[in-house]
Enzyme design. Sequence first.
Site, mmCIF file in Angstrom:
data_model
loop_
_atom_site.group_PDB
_atom_site.id
_atom_site.type_symbol
_atom_site.label_atom_id
_atom_site.label_comp_id
_atom_site.label_asym_id
_atom_site.label_seq_id
_atom_site.Cartn_x
_atom_site.Cartn_y
_atom_site.Cartn_z
ATOM 1 N N THR A 96 0.829 -1.204 0.000
ATOM 2 C CA THR A 96 0.000 0.000 0.000
ATOM 3 C C THR A 96 0.868 1.260 0.000
ATOM 4 O OG1 THR A 96 -1.415 1.286 1.493
ATOM 5 C CG2 THR A 96 -0.083 -0.378 2.514
ATOM 6 N N ASP A 97 0.283 2.378 -0.441
ATOM 7 C CA ASP A 97 0.993 3.657 -0.364
ATOM 8 C C ASP A 97 1.043 4.185 1.067
ATOM 9 O OD1 ASP A 97 -1.672 4.356 -0.063
ATOM 10 O OD2 ASP A 97 -1.695 5.894 -1.634
ATOM 11 N N GLU A 98 0.255 3.567 1.974
ATOM 12 C CA GLU A 98 0.192 4.092 3.348
ATOM 13 C C GLU A 98 1.519 3.936 4.090
ATOM 14 O OE1 GLU A 98 -3.482 3.302 5.431
ATOM 15 O OE2 GLU A 98 -4.559 3.049 3.545
ATOM 16 N N TYR B 15 -1.786 -0.609 11.012
ATOM 17 C CA TYR B 15 -1.905 -1.269 9.690
ATOM 18 C C TYR B 15 -0.708 -0.928 8.813
ATOM 19 C CZ TYR B 15 -3.238 -1.725 4.757
ATOM 20 O OH TYR B 15 -3.235 -2.009 3.414
ATOM 21 N N LYS C 255 2.335 -3.281 7.297
ATOM 22 C CA LYS C 255 2.625 -3.446 5.866
ATOM 23 C C LYS C 255 4.070 -3.004 5.573
ATOM 24 C CE LYS C 255 0.241 -4.648 2.973
ATOM 25 N NZ LYS C 255 -0.138 -6.005 2.460
HETATM 26 P P1 NAD Z 1 -9.462 -7.572 2.229
HETATM 27 O O1 NAD Z 1 -9.485 -7.307 3.702
HETATM 28 O O2 NAD Z 1 -10.685 -7.315 1.422
HETATM 29 O O3 NAD Z 1 -9.057 -9.087 1.967
HETATM 30 C C1 NAD Z 1 -8.040 -9.739 2.671
HETATM 31 C C2 NAD Z 1 -8.153 -11.240 2.396
HETATM 32 O O4 NAD Z 1 -7.091 -11.894 3.102
HETATM 33 C C3 NAD Z 1 -9.464 -11.841 2.908
HETATM 34 O O5 NAD Z 1 -9.983 -12.732 1.938
HETATM 35 C C4 NAD Z 1 -9.047 -12.587 4.153
HETATM 36 O O6 NAD Z 1 -9.865 -13.715 4.450
HETATM 37 C C5 NAD Z 1 -7.624 -12.989 3.812
HETATM 38 N N1 NAD Z 1 -6.803 -13.234 5.007
HETATM 39 C C6 NAD Z 1 -6.685 -12.425 6.091
HETATM 40 N N2 NAD Z 1 -5.875 -12.989 7.003
HETATM 41 C C7 NAD Z 1 -5.451 -14.171 6.457
HETATM 42 C C8 NAD Z 1 -4.588 -15.202 6.901
HETATM 43 N N3 NAD Z 1 -3.983 -15.144 8.109
HETATM 44 N N4 NAD Z 1 -4.369 -16.258 6.095
HETATM 45 C C9 NAD Z 1 -4.978 -16.331 4.878
HETATM 46 N N5 NAD Z 1 -5.807 -15.411 4.414
HETATM 47 C C10 NAD Z 1 -6.048 -14.326 5.194
HETATM 48 O O7 NAD Z 1 -8.227 -6.740 1.679
HETATM 49 P P2 NAD Z 1 -8.029 -6.023 0.277
HETATM 50 O O8 NAD Z 1 -8.571 -4.651 0.366
HETATM 51 O O9 NAD Z 1 -8.473 -6.937 -0.804
HETATM 52 O O10 NAD Z 1 -6.439 -5.901 0.251
HETATM 53 C C11 NAD Z 1 -5.638 -6.957 -0.286
HETATM 54 C C12 NAD Z 1 -4.168 -6.557 -0.193
HETATM 55 O O11 NAD Z 1 -3.962 -5.346 -0.913
HETATM 56 C C13 NAD Z 1 -3.698 -6.289 1.224
HETATM 57 O O12 NAD Z 1 -2.385 -6.815 1.342
HETATM 58 C C14 NAD Z 1 -3.691 -4.764 1.349
HETATM 59 O O13 NAD Z 1 -2.716 -4.338 2.260
HETATM 60 C C15 NAD Z 1 -3.335 -4.379 -0.074
HETATM 61 N N6 NAD Z 1 -3.834 -3.066 -0.507
HETATM 62 C C16 NAD Z 1 -5.159 -2.717 -0.338
HETATM 63 C C17 NAD Z 1 -5.622 -1.488 -0.802
HETATM 64 C C18 NAD Z 1 -7.071 -1.097 -0.681
HETATM 65 O O14 NAD Z 1 -7.429 0.027 -1.024
HETATM 66 N N7 NAD Z 1 -7.970 -1.972 -0.247
HETATM 67 C C19 NAD Z 1 -4.734 -0.598 -1.430
HETATM 68 C C20 NAD Z 1 -3.382 -0.991 -1.605
HETATM 69 C C21 NAD Z 1 -2.954 -2.222 -1.141
HETATM 70 P P1 TYD Z 2 -10.770 3.815 4.333
HETATM 71 O O1 TYD Z 2 -11.719 3.408 3.258
HETATM 72 O O2 TYD Z 2 -10.870 3.147 5.662
HETATM 73 O O3 TYD Z 2 -9.309 3.643 3.708
HETATM 74 P P2 TYD Z 2 -7.862 4.104 4.327
HETATM 75 O O4 TYD Z 2 -8.025 4.512 5.720
HETATM 76 O O5 TYD Z 2 -7.047 2.855 4.186
HETATM 77 O O6 TYD Z 2 -7.398 5.203 3.429
HETATM 78 O O7 TYD Z 2 -10.909 5.385 4.561
HETATM 79 C C1 TYD Z 2 -10.732 6.295 3.491
HETATM 80 C C2 TYD Z 2 -10.829 7.690 4.056
HETATM 81 O O8 TYD Z 2 -12.173 7.929 4.487
HETATM 82 C C3 TYD Z 2 -9.969 7.924 5.288
HETATM 83 O O9 TYD Z 2 -9.472 9.261 5.253
HETATM 84 C C4 TYD Z 2 -10.924 7.773 6.451
HETATM 85 C C5 TYD Z 2 -12.230 8.254 5.882
HETATM 86 N N1 TYD Z 2 -13.468 7.617 6.404
HETATM 87 C C6 TYD Z 2 -14.529 8.419 6.834
HETATM 88 O O10 TYD Z 2 -14.472 9.657 6.821
HETATM 89 N N2 TYD Z 2 -15.665 7.795 7.275
HETATM 90 C C7 TYD Z 2 -15.781 6.433 7.311
HETATM 91 O O11 TYD Z 2 -16.840 5.917 7.750
HETATM 92 C C8 TYD Z 2 -14.692 5.631 6.857
HETATM 93 C C9 TYD Z 2 -14.765 4.128 6.889
HETATM 94 C C10 TYD Z 2 -13.539 6.274 6.403
#
Ligand code: NAD
Ligand code: TYD
Length: 358
Positions: free
Chosen positions: A136-138, A162, A166
């Site tokens: 992630t970019d975070e 989180y 990461k």
């Molecule tokens: P998500 O929470 O929707 O899915 C995570 C998946 O991992 C789920 O299916 C869960 O069951 C599985 N999981 C969790 N713990 C596990 C374990 N111990 N063993 C096996 N499986 C396990 O997450 P997402 O949003 O799809 O993100 C996927 C990846 O992409 C993550 O690594 C996250 O850090 C990265 N990422 C997410 C975003 C975003 O905006 N959502 C952006 C950049 C990077």
């Molecule tokens: P989120 O979707 O949780 O992603 P991340 O924290 O990983 O960027 O949140 C996106 C942005 O929205 C973040 O600045 C927090 C804000 N947010 C709200 O204002 N209200 C909400 O109910 C949620 C879930 C997030």
Amino acid sequence: MKTYLVTGGAGFIGSNYIHYMFKKYNDEIRIINVDKLTYAGNLENLKDVEDRENYSFVKADICDADAINKIFEENDIDRVVHFAAESHVDRSIKNPDVFIKTNVLGTLVMLNAAKAAWEIGDNVYKEDKKFLHVSTDEVYGSLEKEGEYFYETTPYDPHSPYSASKASSDFLVKSYMDTYKFPANITNCSNNYGPYQFPEKLIPLIINNALQGKKLPVYGDGKNVRDWLYVEDHAKGIDMVQEQGRLFETYNIGGHNEKQNIEIINLIIDTLQEMLPDSDPRKKLVSKDLITYVEDRKGHDRRYAIAPDKIKAEIGWVPDTCFAEGIKLTIAWFFEHEEWMQRVTSGDYQKYYEEMYK
Ligand code: NAD
Ligand code: TYD
């Protein structure tokens, strides 16, 4: 035929990636999806592919070294695409422990299993084996000044449990590349949105609440900025990095789409009102009066913004879906999958594994 081991394939991005890969490669690849099925894992996301002969599902925890080693022993894995993680910042603030366990120790297990299966001599690996760590970019922290961007060279500065977990996992992957010449890449992507996103994250939460006339919680002043990317563009970027990227390199993935949270919320409300027919009773529920400012998230990062120059210049990746189109596609998907949302919010989706795989 290449065999992919995808971890976390039942989650939001993982399931979109699996759909993308079958659409692109059809029967030319085999995918093994390994997922623990936490609250965020939903096998219903993969209903469309579960009968394919070139797809299989293994319910396992990535922290369970025996289970992961067994998969490598029984299959000649060519590609690992490692998504599995705890992914929600708010949950990490409440309960950091599981983030460290899954995101850090789980990644270590994955690295060790792949290394053991692929290493044929001291720091020498079987040909054409690759591990991609999805991050992630975070990890780069928070941008405070306008005009600043996250580059691959930006120092890590994570703030939430989180992003700290990461960052730790990224450093582990980097250390395996540096120390063991382990064949890997890291991608750091901005915030994703699209189908199958769990409604704890901003965009699906706002869509779901608005359609039910529930309050729309805005953290702090609503002016925090996130850089949004349609999930299919992320899937495409991951595949391009793994096939065309230089090994051992990190690539940032983002589409220059920075928006304040309050802008996103207003846009969702406007789009819902535009898309809902007058005859739909939900149209009357959707209103800007639902916007409710609530206490800010602890340690809330102010702004994220990716500079995607490297992936564009080296690999030619650019996003296909602009935000105006992507948000409509996402809302249309949620309209068409009302039952999916009901099963997710009621918890019924968690019974699906028992029913399907008993
Ligand atoms: P998500 O929470 O929707 O899915 C995570 C998946 O991992 C789920 O299916 C869960 O069951 C599985 N999981 C969790 N713990 C596990 C374990 N111990 N063993 C096996 N499986 C396990 O997450 P997402 O949003 O799809 O993100 C996927 C990846 O992409 C993550 O690594 C996250 O850090 C990265 N990422 C997410 C975003 C975003 O905006 N959502 C952006 C950049 C990077
Ligand atoms: P989120 O979707 O949780 O992603 P991340 O924290 O990983 O960027 O949140 C996106 C942005 O929205 C973040 O600045 C927090 C804000 N947010 C709200 O204002 N209200 C909400 O109910 C949620 C879930 C997030």
